[in-house]
Design a protein around this motif. Sequence first.
Motif, PDB file in Angstrom:
ATOM      1  N   THR A   1      45.981 -46.807 -32.008  1.00  0.00           N
ATOM      2  CA  THR A   1      47.347 -46.651 -31.497  1.00  0.00           C
ATOM      3  C   THR A   1      48.243 -47.845 -31.807  1.00  0.00           C
ATOM      4  O   THR A   1      49.442 -47.775 -31.586  1.00  0.00           O
ATOM      5  CB  THR A   1      47.325 -46.452 -29.968  1.00  0.00           C
TER       6      THR A   1
ATOM      7  N   GLN B   1      51.010 -47.222 -34.474  1.00  0.00           N
ATOM      8  CA  GLN B   1      51.982 -46.274 -33.936  1.00  0.00           C
ATOM      9  C   GLN B   1      52.797 -46.927 -32.818  1.00  0.00           C
ATOM     10  O   GLN B   1      54.025 -46.794 -32.759  1.00  0.00           O
ATOM     11  CB  GLN B   1      51.253 -45.036 -33.399  1.00  0.00           C
TER      12      GLN B   1
ATOM     13  N   THR C   1      50.745 -44.295 -23.098  1.00  0.00           N
ATOM     14  CA  THR C   1      50.450 -43.480 -24.279  1.00  0.00           C
ATOM     15  C   THR C   1      49.780 -44.274 -25.402  1.00  0.00           C
ATOM     16  O   THR C   1      48.881 -43.775 -26.069  1.00  0.00           O
ATOM     17  CB  THR C   1      51.747 -42.841 -24.824  1.00  0.00           C
ATOM     18  N   TYR C   2      50.211 -45.547 -25.563  1.00  0.00           N
ATOM     19  CA  TYR C   2      49.724 -46.317 -26.708  1.00  0.00           C
ATOM     20  C   TYR C   2      48.824 -47.485 -26.317  1.00  0.00           C
ATOM     21  O   TYR C   2      48.414 -48.264 -27.177  1.00  0.00           O
ATOM     22  CB  TYR C   2      50.909 -46.828 -27.541  1.00  0.00           C
TER      23      TYR C   2
END
Length: 874
Positions: free
Chosen positions: A362, A365, A396-397
């Motif tokens: 991740t 991103q 999320t990351y």
Amino acid sequence: MEKLGLNDIRSMFRDFYVSKGHYPGKSASLIPKNDKSLLIINSGMAPLKPYFLGIEEPPKHRMTTCQKCIRTGDIENVGITARHGTFFEMLGNFSFGDYFKKESLTWGWEFITEYLKLPPEKIWATVYQDDDEAVEIWKSLGMPENRIVRLGKEDNFWEIGLGPCGPCSEIYYDRGPEYGCGKPDCKPGCECDRYLEFWNHVFSQFDRQEDGSYKPMAHPNIDTGMGLERMACIMQGVDSIFDIDTIRHILNGVVDLCHIPYEQGNDKADISIRIITDHIRSIVFMIADGIKPSNEGRGYVLRRLTRRAIRHGRLLGIEGSFLSGLVDLVVEVSGDAYPEIVQKETYIKKTIAAEEDKFEQTLDQGNGIINGYIDELKAAGSTVLDGDKAFKLYDTYGFPVELTQEILADYGFTADMEGFHKNMQRQKEMARSGRKDISGEAWKKDEIHRELPKTEFTGYDELVTKAEVIAMYDKDGEAADELREGEEAVIYLDKTPFYAESGGQVSDNGFIANDAFEADVVDVRKADGVFAHTVKVTKGSVSNGDEVVCNVNIYKRNSTARNHTATHLLQKALREVLGEHVEQAGSKNDENLLRFDFTHFEAMTQEEIDKVEAIVNQKITEFLPVNTTVMDKEEAEKTGAMMLFGEKYGDKVRVVNAGDWSIEFCAGTHVKNTGEIGALRIISESGVAAGVRRIEAVTGLGVLTRDKRCENIIGDAGKLLKANPENLSQRIEQLQAELKDIKAELAEKKKAEISQDAGKLLDEAEQIGDIKLVTKAFKDTEADDLRSLTDKVKAGQTGVVTVFASDNGGKVVLIVSVSDDLTAKGYNAGKLVKAIASNVKGGGGGRADMAQAGGKDPSGIPAAFQQVKEILNA
């Protein structure tokens, strides 16, 4: 003075205080034991609080330790200053009501001047302004009065709230006028760098009362702390902890990885090198002590340090996994003093590598997302990142919010932490609402046991015991003189055969009775040696002082004992097959099942599972005698008995020995011979947390029951598939092959249908100025097929933007494509997909001509299409 290595100083300190009659205690685990006030051990005194408070008896009233510690309060300064680090070792000598000031300061002076051979003229001391006794002791040791500095309460008086407190005396080293401020009155207490404090002697002689007064203690204590790394700086004549022998060895390894010379004018690189050097030390010791990366508590601290180090590795140009490779360097310099990092080296490496892989997935991103946010802030003229966006990076990351803050700070920006914490709180509340309410036991009052005598436990030797009722409490926690039929309550007895839940073993059940009374025992708990029996009265009544007979459910006790002993055999077999890094991380043994959680870095193979199961069953069929012995802890350790790492044990421990093959500290109940277990069958192996695996197994009749159930399932499956058990696998393989062919045929058909749609989609395109916008939503269509379709739509065309979305079982795939002539004009598929992905609760990116995003909210697809129109119309 002689230059001494860090490890030499540690050994000299220990040996010196042992010669003064001190017990050499091992460093405690970084995980605090029974201390909710601390997340991670951060001082030499912290693990010894129970001794200072009189809650526990120390092994000796004089102790010396070298305690591993972690502090992250000043993490933003790590790598920037010469002295800040997250991991450090604290040397200390302690007296629990034994010696006091004179001995503490006299021995301290002896150690630094005669053993370390620091020049006496370089030594200064500070004392509390009213502590004339300490001043006189220093003068008697030869310290000139002009080098004894009196300071106020803020500097030289140690206290935290109520309880033990007292003045302290700090010892300083004069580094020389070249480090000073030049003021004529420069001395310890000055803000300049000339005087370096290296040893604090705390004299706990008062007990602070609620009214603010200080009551002298009958038996005052001594608590000293010397920073090992700081003392190494002095002994090695260096200004920075990163230049002492052990830490410089690790730092050189980081330099070898990044190929950037250290302290050659590249300040940013130097900071990153120092951050990685420091953090890998903390990471290794935290994992060795059983801390695992997570998003909460200690695990979050570990994750934050690991991911911060990974990011700084990237800033140095180090690609791929690299942190795990630095573990060897930490082991080389610290392994002799801390054998646990040697024993768990493989496990530590695997845990770090797994966390690196997880973050690497991740990181790129997430970096793209945060760089986009930074561009947005610059364009808007703002300096504060929205809290929702900071939370998205975290949730999320996997970006620790402190890492986001650090990246923002490089550009002079900050994050809205209030908004971030609101999102975090909302998520926690949602998680809580989804959990079962377990407050049913809340009526039990925790303080009751403190008023009662300890219960005599007879359950190791007998399952039926005569006892006297000494106290009873109803379900509201109120004392009761009598209990009647139908009532639920807690009964306390002078003795009991009922095992209380502890050590992963569930409690016994059974019944308590006399001629006029009977009650079912449904649960047993204990605290400080007092057993609480939760009962439901089924007949008659009982009063305080009554004699009763306790009867343990023999079936449950024996079945649980089988599973508990099998757990011991299982742990030993796991260590033989997987390695010595395997340690218990949790367990549960009841009459139906055994569950064993253990430290391991990857899923076990079927071959490993079979091998472990075979070893355990071999030991069962050998009918090994199982003996339990109560012995001195030191004697027990010499037997090689396994113990829970970080667990505090008393002077006497119970050791369970299965044929000298499996030896463990354990207070649970066990079979007399491994043959009583019958057999063991592993029914599952799974992951429960990062670096922790779980095995569930059955024993005895449980094996037969499970085998019969499996036999029935296979028989039913055979009937459905029209196959005998002997050729069931062959029949399944045949059906799988047929299904594969059907799926391939359907996929080809879908591709053909999609291809036929290309021309039709262009005809239905929406004209926005000079641009043809093609949008379409699909179901269960792969990203490759969507990309292929965009190529067909764009083929030979100009001025085309395609946006395709597919709902694949609740997961969204977004594909954005821009024709070459439009990319030349500045249109960018990567920016478009980033802008619209939030509609489907996702994110993504890509090239100017083709980009992709993923999401988890198919209901947002129409909104994503609408936003594209708005962007192109703008």
